[in-house]
Design an enzyme around this catalytic site. Sequence first.
Site, mmCIF file in Angstrom:
data_model
loop_
_atom_site.group_PDB
_atom_site.id
_atom_site.type_symbol
_atom_site.label_atom_id
_atom_site.label_comp_id
_atom_site.label_asym_id
_atom_site.label_seq_id
_atom_site.Cartn_x
_atom_site.Cartn_y
_atom_site.Cartn_z
ATOM 1 N N TYR A 32 6.735 -30.047 -7.719
ATOM 2 C CA TYR A 32 7.526 -30.077 -8.958
ATOM 3 C C TYR A 32 6.549 -30.155 -10.130
ATOM 4 O O TYR A 32 6.561 -31.078 -10.944
ATOM 5 C CB TYR A 32 8.535 -31.227 -8.983
ATOM 6 C CG TYR A 32 9.771 -30.855 -9.765
ATOM 7 C CD1 TYR A 32 10.696 -29.945 -9.244
ATOM 8 C CD2 TYR A 32 9.998 -31.358 -11.034
ATOM 9 C CE1 TYR A 32 11.803 -29.568 -9.970
ATOM 10 C CE2 TYR A 32 11.102 -30.984 -11.770
ATOM 11 C CZ TYR A 32 12.002 -30.095 -11.240
ATOM 12 O OH TYR A 32 13.094 -29.720 -11.969
ATOM 13 N N LEU A 33 5.700 -29.134 -10.186
ATOM 14 C CA LEU A 33 4.486 -29.180 -11.008
ATOM 15 C C LEU A 33 4.777 -29.086 -12.501
ATOM 16 O O LEU A 33 5.725 -28.423 -12.918
ATOM 17 C CB LEU A 33 3.556 -28.040 -10.583
ATOM 18 C CG LEU A 33 3.165 -28.056 -9.103
ATOM 19 C CD1 LEU A 33 2.280 -26.854 -8.779
ATOM 20 C CD2 LEU A 33 2.461 -29.350 -8.724
ATOM 21 N N HIS A 37 -0.339 -31.637 -13.681
ATOM 22 C CA HIS A 37 -0.904 -31.097 -12.431
ATOM 23 C C HIS A 37 -1.802 -29.883 -12.717
ATOM 24 O O HIS A 37 -2.878 -29.744 -12.139
ATOM 25 C CB HIS A 37 0.215 -30.625 -11.504
ATOM 26 C CG HIS A 37 1.168 -31.698 -11.053
ATOM 27 N ND1 HIS A 37 2.485 -31.727 -11.442
ATOM 28 C CD2 HIS A 37 1.002 -32.753 -10.224
ATOM 29 C CE1 HIS A 37 3.094 -32.757 -10.861
ATOM 30 N NE2 HIS A 37 2.217 -33.401 -10.125
ATOM 31 N N SER A 186 6.801 -35.659 -12.908
ATOM 32 C CA SER A 186 7.903 -34.959 -12.233
ATOM 33 C C SER A 186 9.195 -35.749 -12.387
ATOM 34 O O SER A 186 10.287 -35.184 -12.390
ATOM 35 C CB SER A 186 7.575 -34.777 -10.746
ATOM 36 O OG SER A 186 6.322 -34.145 -10.597
HETATM 37 P P1 AMP Z 1 2.004 -36.387 -8.064
HETATM 38 O O1 AMP Z 1 2.551 -35.021 -7.830
HETATM 39 O O2 AMP Z 1 2.853 -37.233 -8.970
HETATM 40 O O3 AMP Z 1 1.589 -37.090 -6.788
HETATM 41 O O4 AMP Z 1 0.654 -36.194 -8.887
HETATM 42 C C1 AMP Z 1 -0.389 -35.416 -8.357
HETATM 43 C C2 AMP Z 1 -1.628 -35.633 -9.190
HETATM 44 O O5 AMP Z 1 -1.367 -35.238 -10.536
HETATM 45 C C3 AMP Z 1 -2.071 -37.100 -9.239
HETATM 46 O O6 AMP Z 1 -3.493 -37.156 -9.200
HETATM 47 C C4 AMP Z 1 -1.555 -37.551 -10.586
HETATM 48 O O7 AMP Z 1 -2.288 -38.621 -11.130
HETATM 49 C C5 AMP Z 1 -1.734 -36.301 -11.398
HETATM 50 N N1 AMP Z 1 -0.850 -36.319 -12.572
HETATM 51 C C6 AMP Z 1 0.496 -36.487 -12.583
HETATM 52 N N2 AMP Z 1 0.953 -36.509 -13.848
HETATM 53 C C7 AMP Z 1 -0.137 -36.358 -14.650
HETATM 54 C C8 AMP Z 1 -0.336 -36.298 -16.071
HETATM 55 N N3 AMP Z 1 0.682 -36.407 -16.921
HETATM 56 N N4 AMP Z 1 -1.585 -36.131 -16.523
HETATM 57 C C9 AMP Z 1 -2.630 -36.032 -15.666
HETATM 58 N N5 AMP Z 1 -2.518 -36.071 -14.327
HETATM 59 C C10 AMP Z 1 -1.284 -36.238 -13.828
#
Ligand code: AMP
Length: 294
Positions: A32-33, A37, A186
């Site tokens: 759900y990028l 991401h 997400s």
């Molecule tokens: P997730 O899909 O929530 O597990 O996130 C995957 C990666 O994206 C993790 O390393 C998160 O810290 C990073 N991430 C999620 N949201 C953000 C954001 N707003 N800014 C920077 N990195 C993010």
Amino acid sequence: MRLVETKEALRAALREAWRDGRTIGFVPTMGYLHDGHLTLVDAARRENDLVVVSIFVNPLQFGPKEDFERYPRDVDRDLRLLADHHVDVVYHPSVADMYPSAPRVMLRSGAMAEVLCGRSRPGHFDGVLTVVAKLFHRVRPTRAYFGQKDAQQLALIQQMVRDLDFAVEIVPVPTVREADGLAMSSRNVYLSPEERAEAPVLFAALSWAEAEVAAGERRVGALVDGVRSRIAAKPSARIDYVELVRYPSLEPYAREAMLQPGDTALLAAAVYFGRARLIDNVLLTVEASGRAVG
Ligand code: AMP
């Protein structure tokens, strides 16, 4: 771009890169990028020969009453975005591929998970570290990219890599925000229009504390209380925690403590807006000379 759904197909897709010593940049996600991401993906693209992104909503890191079932998913859209960002391999495993049987041996995150999100979400970081360790073994990345938005996760993964001698370089990436300061997540899709309008208070309150420290405030209790009261002023906000800990050790400060010259502290909060639990944080740095740089 190749889409692979099993560890065998992943191995086949990466075998030549491993053999030829090409550098692999890896971005683990739950899909759900959003632009947060994609900022990680772009950094991996710039710094490596090959870019691998995983999309896996990891049941091991969700509590029984959490949002595993309804966590937003749209893999087709994710794949289009990743192709646009020149990703080489997308690994989208099933739960059965990741966990052929329920794991009986897991990593334990220890004291660093007894604060912040780890306290509200028992077992969460054990699940995170276990899946990240498995993904590191399966992908064998040169570098892996993690967002500072999840600062406790990042600190724990850096600790895991040091303590367990993983041969990977962890690259932190600053938090990507909407124009009004709300950290991209997400889970922002859970917000009603009213909640969405109030959610920027989270970063606004943390930024207030950052400015206070820059202006000389050193009292931990005053900083935490000031953030709490600013967030609590919004009717749809329900605070899970507001906490100040040392960074990157995540050792808590006593409420009565003062920030000291040379300290780097993580000020982090988790707040429910309706059913969405949102997190955010800022790093507070007090220069050794005593001057705060925020
Ligand atoms: P997730 O899909 O929530 O597990 O996130 C995957 C990666 O994206 C993790 O390393 C998160 O810290 C990073 N991430 C999620 N949201 C953000 C954001 N707003 N800014 C920077 N990195 C993010």
